[in-house]
Design an enzyme around this catalytic site. Structure first.
Site, PDB file in Angstrom:
ATOM      1  N   TRP A  34       0.811  -1.220   0.000  1.00  0.00           N
ATOM      2  CA  TRP A  34       0.000   0.000   0.000  1.00  0.00           C
ATOM      3  C   TRP A  34       0.845   1.271   0.000  1.00  0.00           C
ATOM      4  O   TRP A  34       0.329   2.351  -0.244  1.00  0.00           O
ATOM      5  CB  TRP A  34      -0.915   0.035   1.228  1.00  0.00           C
ATOM      6  N   ASN A  35       2.151   1.171   0.293  1.00  0.00           N
ATOM      7  CA  ASN A  35       2.878   2.432   0.537  1.00  0.00           C
ATOM      8  C   ASN A  35       3.223   3.199  -0.722  1.00  0.00           C
ATOM      9  O   ASN A  35       3.378   4.416  -0.689  1.00  0.00           O
ATOM     10  CB  ASN A  35       4.110   2.185   1.398  1.00  0.00           C
ATOM     11  N   LYS A  85      -2.453  -8.508  -7.754  1.00  0.00           N
ATOM     12  CA  LYS A  85      -3.307  -8.254  -6.608  1.00  0.00           C
ATOM     13  C   LYS A  85      -2.719  -7.070  -5.857  1.00  0.00           C
ATOM     14  O   LYS A  85      -1.690  -7.186  -5.188  1.00  0.00           O
ATOM     15  CB  LYS A  85      -3.387  -9.454  -5.660  1.00  0.00           C
ATOM     16  N   SER A 104       5.951  -7.145   3.253  1.00  0.00           N
ATOM     17  CA  SER A 104       6.720  -7.473   4.461  1.00  0.00           C
ATOM     18  C   SER A 104       7.475  -8.778   4.302  1.00  0.00           C
ATOM     19  O   SER A 104       7.096  -9.660   3.510  1.00  0.00           O
ATOM     20  CB  SER A 104       5.757  -7.586   5.655  1.00  0.00           C
ATOM     21  N   GLU A 158      10.709  -8.305  -2.815  1.00  0.00           N
ATOM     22  CA  GLU A 158      11.176  -7.004  -2.316  1.00  0.00           C
ATOM     23  C   GLU A 158      10.544  -6.837  -0.943  1.00  0.00           C
ATOM     24  O   GLU A 158       9.355  -6.557  -0.836  1.00  0.00           O
ATOM     25  CB  GLU A 158      10.734  -5.898  -3.273  1.00  0.00           C
ATOM     26  N   LEU A 159      11.328  -7.051   0.096  1.00  0.00           N
ATOM     27  CA  LEU A 159      10.753  -7.222   1.424  1.00  0.00           C
ATOM     28  C   LEU A 159      11.119  -6.082   2.378  1.00  0.00           C
ATOM     29  O   LEU A 159      11.465  -4.974   1.955  1.00  0.00           O
ATOM     30  CB  LEU A 159      11.196  -8.576   1.974  1.00  0.00           C
ATOM     31  N   CYS A 219      10.237   1.342   2.410  1.00  0.00           N
ATOM     32  CA  CYS A 219      11.119   0.227   2.771  1.00  0.00           C
ATOM     33  C   CYS A 219      12.563   0.654   2.893  1.00  0.00           C
ATOM     34  O   CYS A 219      13.369  -0.017   3.508  1.00  0.00           O
ATOM     35  CB  CYS A 219      11.008  -0.855   1.717  1.00  0.00           C
ATOM     36  N   GLU A 268      11.567  -3.005  11.988  1.00  0.00           N
ATOM     37  CA  GLU A 268      11.233  -1.929  11.051  1.00  0.00           C
ATOM     38  C   GLU A 268      10.060  -1.133  11.639  1.00  0.00           C
ATOM     39  O   GLU A 268       8.969  -1.664  11.812  1.00  0.00           O
ATOM     40  CB  GLU A 268      10.848  -2.548   9.715  1.00  0.00           C
TER      41      GLU A 268
HETATM   42  N1  LIG Z   1      11.611  -3.898  -0.653  1.00  0.00           N
HETATM   43  C1  LIG Z   1      10.731  -3.099  -1.213  1.00  0.00           C
HETATM   44  O1  LIG Z   1      10.881  -2.643  -2.364  1.00  0.00           O
HETATM   45  C2  LIG Z   1       9.496  -2.719  -0.465  1.00  0.00           C
HETATM   46  C3  LIG Z   1       8.695  -1.703  -0.996  1.00  0.00           C
HETATM   47  C4  LIG Z   1       7.532  -1.352  -0.288  1.00  0.00           C
HETATM   48  C5  LIG Z   1       7.191  -1.980   0.911  1.00  0.00           C
HETATM   49  N2  LIG Z   1       8.004  -2.965   1.395  1.00  0.00           N
HETATM   50  C6  LIG Z   1       7.706  -3.588   2.673  1.00  0.00           C
HETATM   51  O2  LIG Z   1       6.294  -3.884   2.792  1.00  0.00           O
HETATM   52  C7  LIG Z   1       5.897  -3.764   4.150  1.00  0.00           C
HETATM   53  C8  LIG Z   1       4.726  -2.828   4.246  1.00  0.00           C
HETATM   54  O3  LIG Z   1       3.764  -3.171   3.280  1.00  0.00           O
HETATM   55  P1  LIG Z   1       2.486  -4.014   3.711  1.00  0.00           P
HETATM   56  O4  LIG Z   1       2.081  -3.693   5.110  1.00  0.00           O
HETATM   57  O5  LIG Z   1       1.461  -3.853   2.657  1.00  0.00           O
HETATM   58  O6  LIG Z   1       3.049  -5.499   3.655  1.00  0.00           O
HETATM   59  P2  LIG Z   1       2.177  -6.826   3.686  1.00  0.00           P
HETATM   60  O7  LIG Z   1       3.132  -7.925   3.491  1.00  0.00           O
HETATM   61  O8  LIG Z   1       1.249  -6.862   4.829  1.00  0.00           O
HETATM   62  O9  LIG Z   1       1.241  -6.717   2.374  1.00  0.00           O
HETATM   63  C9  LIG Z   1       1.828  -6.604   1.100  1.00  0.00           C
HETATM   64  C10 LIG Z   1       0.887  -7.238   0.094  1.00  0.00           C
HETATM   65  O10 LIG Z   1       0.783  -8.612   0.421  1.00  0.00           O
HETATM   66  C11 LIG Z   1      -0.596  -8.975   0.525  1.00  0.00           C
HETATM   67  N3  LIG Z   1      -0.712 -10.085   1.453  1.00  0.00           N
HETATM   68  C12 LIG Z   1      -0.700 -10.052   2.806  1.00  0.00           C
HETATM   69  N4  LIG Z   1      -0.856 -11.309   3.314  1.00  0.00           N
HETATM   70  C13 LIG Z   1      -0.985 -12.146   2.218  1.00  0.00           C
HETATM   71  C14 LIG Z   1      -1.178 -13.544   2.041  1.00  0.00           C
HETATM   72  N5  LIG Z   1      -1.283 -14.365   3.093  1.00  0.00           N
HETATM   73  N6  LIG Z   1      -1.258 -14.059   0.784  1.00  0.00           N
HETATM   74  C15 LIG Z   1      -1.160 -13.227  -0.283  1.00  0.00           C
HETATM   75  N7  LIG Z   1      -0.972 -11.889  -0.197  1.00  0.00           N
HETATM   76  C16 LIG Z   1      -0.888 -11.365   1.053  1.00  0.00           C
HETATM   77  C17 LIG Z   1      -1.288  -7.712   0.969  1.00  0.00           C
HETATM   78  O11 LIG Z   1      -2.663  -7.789   0.657  1.00  0.00           O
HETATM   79  C18 LIG Z   1      -0.549  -6.684   0.126  1.00  0.00           C
HETATM   80  O12 LIG Z   1      -1.080  -6.666  -1.171  1.00  0.00           O
HETATM   81  C19 LIG Z   1       7.089  -3.212   4.888  1.00  0.00           C
HETATM   82  O13 LIG Z   1       7.771  -4.262   5.529  1.00  0.00           O
HETATM   83  C20 LIG Z   1       7.961  -2.625   3.793  1.00  0.00           C
HETATM   84  O14 LIG Z   1       9.325  -2.604   4.142  1.00  0.00           O
HETATM   85  C21 LIG Z   1       9.157  -3.340   0.736  1.00  0.00           C
HETATM   86  O1  LIG Z   2       9.012   1.432  -0.140  1.00  0.00           O
HETATM   87  C1  LIG Z   2       9.971   1.481  -0.927  1.00  0.00           C
HETATM   88  C2  LIG Z   2       9.724   1.642  -2.391  1.00  0.00           C
HETATM   89  O2  LIG Z   2      10.656   0.932  -3.120  1.00  0.00           O
HETATM   90  C3  LIG Z   2       9.524   3.072  -2.761  1.00  0.00           C
HETATM   91  S1  LIG Z   2      10.901   3.914  -3.392  1.00  0.00           S
HETATM   92  O3  LIG Z   2      11.438   3.079  -4.483  1.00  0.00           O
HETATM   93  O4  LIG Z   2      11.886   4.119  -2.327  1.00  0.00           O
HETATM   94  O5  LIG Z   2      10.384   5.214  -3.883  1.00  0.00           O
END
Ligand SMILES: NC(=O)c1ccc[n+]([C@@H]2O[C@H](COP(=O)([O-])OP(=O)(O)OC[C@H]3O[C@@H](n4cnc5c(N)ncnc54)[C@H](O)[C@@H]3O)[C@@H](O)[C@H]2O)c1
Ligand SMILES: O=C[C@H](O)CS(=O)(=O)O
Length: 478
Positions: free
Chosen positions: A153-154, A177, A231, A252-253, A286, A382
């Site tokens: 969502w971010n 999704k 996550s 990408e976690l 992230c 985090e």
């Molecule tokens: N590394 C990167 O590029 C990057 C970028 C953005 C966010 N993030 C990470 O994402 C996290 C925040 O985002 P968030 O709260 O949406 O993460 P999240 O893992 O809760 O959700 C991410 C996506 O996964 C889906 N999801 C959740 N549980 C699921 C399941 N059991 N099966 C299938 N899909 C499922 C959610 O609906 C959403 O679409 C933070 O840890 C952040 O660091 C990483």
């Molecule tokens: O949450 C991290 C994403 O990758 C966004 S950005 O690439 O840092 O703009």
């Protein structure tokens, strides 16, 4: 032309459809709680149909020339630019970030379409000097096929094009999704993609029941690749679910970025970089700094300047031009920041700025803590919120040890005027990306991604296209 970009429907096989049972889920403004729209609560049945549509559309899409695919991506890019203000406003309404950050995200999202339209035409293979005089050896790069994608969502627009653009450029088809909190930006992108000429079945969006949808995407043998951003906990789960069908994975976690400030750093530059790397998207990125490690000699001056800048930040609704910091995505996000602040204070940290909820729902004031220690939650979890935690260090070796004391390894930052130190520390930090004298590193032209439990693979750059390709080695008897 006033396009209707708010599409409260799923997009399967080129058709805008409700959930099979008519179920819906609300999409709310995180600053006010107001419902903006309701989107379909879809599940396994719709996901199977989307996979079938992607599978049927695959051969024709892959058979198009790279130039034909590139032109559609380029047109899509142009349409996004035409609608950038409407897209940015929709993004702020569903995600909460200040409008100027939403505008920046839309431009970042369009950049992936442009970049991979260009990369599509440079997906060269190889001719290998043969091992025998009567053999000719080639390596082809071919599209993987049907891709499942799940986004957070971010960054509800850029995280979508960071996957969809390379997938389509490579000749793959995709089922996305989006996060249930922020599906509208993805649906708006699909509307423009349709107009740009993306054929039915090439790009599909299923909204709703994440575990049900994810279970089908990870277990279907038709889906050859899963690209996930979110996550680490969810990434681990999806990795396990994908094992049975041996899917190629891009993960990408989560992150826990260290930000190192050495005594010889440019103080103003370090504070500017600290603001950028900490408070973008209210700390919900992230690659946001999660912990500041500051050398003793510069510590007090850095804290004083940093505190003064943080006090100048305005918390408010993202559509208010005066707002620097918007709301967090939901109540659990606010609770996590509060828990990190409370834990740190209980263990002896000092509160310098903020430390309380904002004046409106979902808001948390930008906060600065000092006297932070390695055993505090804010150091090894985090936070994903506007909390800056400062830990003092004495030596370079200590700084590197502190920086690497994490299961995560996404981004790291360091400020020094000593070039030799910059090289030593950048090479020693266990992260996939390092900012040296800068707090903003994300770009479509470079490989973005992490090591350790921050993920697998890279997005963006030349490498981002390779994530959606398979290599095929041809040995020809000449
Ligand atoms: N590394 C990167 O590029 C990057 C970028 C953005 C966010 N993030 C990470 O994402 C996290 C925040 O985002 P968030 O709260 O949406 O993460 P999240 O893992 O809760 O959700 C991410 C996506 O996964 C889906 N999801 C959740 N549980 C699921 C399941 N059991 N099966 C299938 N899909 C499922 C959610 O609906 C959403 O679409 C933070 O840890 C952040 O660091 C990483
Ligand atoms: O949450 C991290 C994403 O990758 C966004 S950005 O690439 O840092 O703009």
């Amino acid at each position: 032309m006033g396009r209707e970009l708010l599409k409260p429907l799923g997009f399967i096989d080129g058709r805008w459809v409700p959930a099979d049972d008519g179920g819906t889920i609300a999409v709310d403004d995180p600053a006010t709680g107001e419902t903006i729209a309701r989107v379909p609560w879809m599940g396994a049945g719709e996901t199977h149909r989307a996979i079938d549509a992607a599978h049927r559309a695959g051969p024709d899409w892959a058979a198009r020339t790279a130039g034909e695919r590139a032109r559609i991506l380029r047109r899509w890019h142009d349409l996004m630019l035409e609608e950038q203000e409407a897209l940015a406003t929709l993004l702020t309404r569903e995600q909460g970030k200040p409008l100027r950050e939403a505008r920046a995200e839309i431009l970042h999202a369009t950049a992936f379409l442009e970049w991979f339209a260009e990369e599509a035409r440079r997906a060269h293979g190889e001719v290998i000097p043969a091992h025998a005089a009567d053999r000719r050896l080639l390596v082809l790069r071919q599209p993987i096929g049907v891709v499942g994608a799940i986004t957070p969502w971010n960054f509800p627009s850029a995280m979508v094009t960071r996957k969809v653009a390379p997938a389509l450029a490579a000749g793959c088809t995709i089922i996305l999704k989006p996060a249930e909190q922020t599906p509208l930006s993805a649906l708006a992108l699909a509307t423009l993609g349709e107009e740009a000429g993306v054929p039915p079945g090439v790009f599909n969006i299923v909204t709703g029941d994440a575990p049900a949808i994810g279970s089908v995407l990870t277990t279907s043998p038709v889906v050859r690749k899963l690209s996930f951003t979110g996550s680490t906990a969810t990434g681990r789960l999806l990795m396990r679910q994908s094992a049975e069908t041996v899917k190629k994975l891009s993960l990408e976690l989560g992150g826990n970025a260290p930000f190192l400030v050495f005594d010889d750093a440019d103080l103003d530059a370090a504070v500017e970089g600290a603001m950028l790397s900490k408070f973008r998207n209210a700390g919900q990125t992230c690659v946001c700094t999660n912990r500041f490690h500051v050398q003793s000699g510069i510590h007090d001056a850095f804290v004083d300047r940093f505190a003064a800048r943080i006090r100048g930040l305005r918390l408010g609704h993202g559509l208010d031009p005066a707002s620097d910091i918007g709301p967090l995505i939901d109540a659990s996000a606010v609770a996590k920041v509060e828990a990190h602040v409370a834990d740190a204070l209980a263990k002896g940290a000092e509160l310098v700025v903020g430390g309380r909820r904002g004046a409106f729902d979902g808001g948390y004031e930008p906060t600065l803590l000092t006297q932070v220690r390695a055993d505090m939650l804010v150091n090894h979890e985090e936070t994903f919120g506007p909390l800056a935690a400062v830990i003092r260090f004495e030596t370079e070796d200590q700084a590197i040890a502190l920086a690497n004391d994490s299961i995560f390894g996404l981004a790291g930052y360091l400020y020094t005027s000593d070039l030799a130190r910059a090289w030593r520390v950048a090479e020693a930090i266990e992260t996939g990306m390092v900012g040296i004298n800068t707090g903003l590193i994300s770009t479509e032209v470079a490989p973005f991604g992490g090591i350790k439990q921050s993920g697998l693979g890279r997005e963006g750059g030349r490498q981002g296209l390779e994530e959606y390709q398979e290599l095929k080695y041809l040995c020809i008897a000449a």
